[in-house]
Design a protein around this motif. Structure first.
Motif: not given
Length: 262
Positions: A237-256
């Motif tokens: 995604v683009y950097r404008t698509g989220f506020l906090h880096f930790s959201e990447l970890k959450t998204a990875l967990s959901i995708a998994n």
């Protein structure tokens, strides 16, 4: 079970080495590296990336060169010597990918408005793909909406013309932007998908982290599983698509959770 990871492109314009470090900190063990400058191809820089990966047992599934923005001019003009020069330049890109253990190099290709038949397009692509194989990697055509291969019709044409000598990157965001059907694009690429660029969407926002939108990602899982796809799926995604880096970890967990069940 499908392999899920994150692309460093999510953090652009953060410098690539720092972006890789941060992506790994969020738990990704499979990554796509988006290179943003020529100096990042030097051996000292690449070894620093290797050190970051080795610390956590990370692997590079694919690389995405910044020169994708120029590929229409580099490979699809009427200037033969420019094409030859560009193939030589991309051999370095392919060698970098192989050095990092990547399987594929992402390719955007020609602009949508370029007046060139798909037969001619595939002849150029095929020559570049052979150079990639000689360096030990695959060239993978992405369905970028602003480019000639943003349509499932042209992807299907590539498959028909090139047969087994073609690989694709399925970008679900670009499917949305092109107004294409995910079913049609998956069918056109069936059995030849090297990796997937994964994102979510909601009304008015077509590029969100998995779980942040309204897309039923299980539909994509079903379509990919039906053709035996095992991954990787890279969150991109683009950097404008989220506020906090930790959201990447959450998204990875959901995708998994979505893609890692049988």
């Amino acid at each position: 079970m499908m392999e899920v990871g994150i692309s460093t492109a999510c953090l652009y314009p953060m410098e690539t080495e720092q972006a890789l470090s941060l992506v790994l900190e969020q738990g990704a063990r499979t990554v796509e590296i988006f290179f943003n400058a020529e100096n990042e191809y030097n051996i000292t820089y690449l070894r620093r990336l290797q050190v970051l990966l080795a610390r956590v047992g990370g692997t590079v599934s694919s690389i995405h060169p910044y020169t994708a923005a120029y590929e229409s001019m580099m490979f699809f003009s009427d200037y033969p010597s420019r094409f030859a020069d560009s193939v030589a330049q991309y051999r370095r890109t392919f060698a970098v990918a192989a050095f990092l253990g990547a399987r594929a190099v992402v390719f955007h290709g020609a602009r949508k408005d370029l007046q060139m038949s798909m037969v001619q397009y595939c002849e150029r692509f095929g020559r570049l793909a052979r150079a990639a194989r000689e360096e030990g990697v695959l060239l993978a055509q992405e369905n970028v909406s602003r480019c000639k291969c943003g349509s499932s019709e042209n992807i299907a044409a590539m498959r028909k013309i090139l047969g087994e000598d073609v690989q694709f990157v399925l970008d679900v965001k670009q499917v949305r932007r092109a107004g294409e059907s995910l079913a049609d694009m998956c069918a056109a690429m069936a059995g030849r998908i090297a990796c997937v660029h994964l994102s979510d969407a909601a009304p008015g926002r077509d590029c969100l982290l998995p779980g942040a939108g309204e897309t039923d990602l299980s539909v994509l899982h079903t379509r990919l599983a039906a053709q035996g796809f095992q991954g990787p799926l890279l969150i991109e995604v683009y950097r404008t698509g989220f506020l906090h880096f930790s959201e990447l970890k959450t998204a990875l967990s959901i995708a998994n959770r979505v893609f890692s069940y049988e």
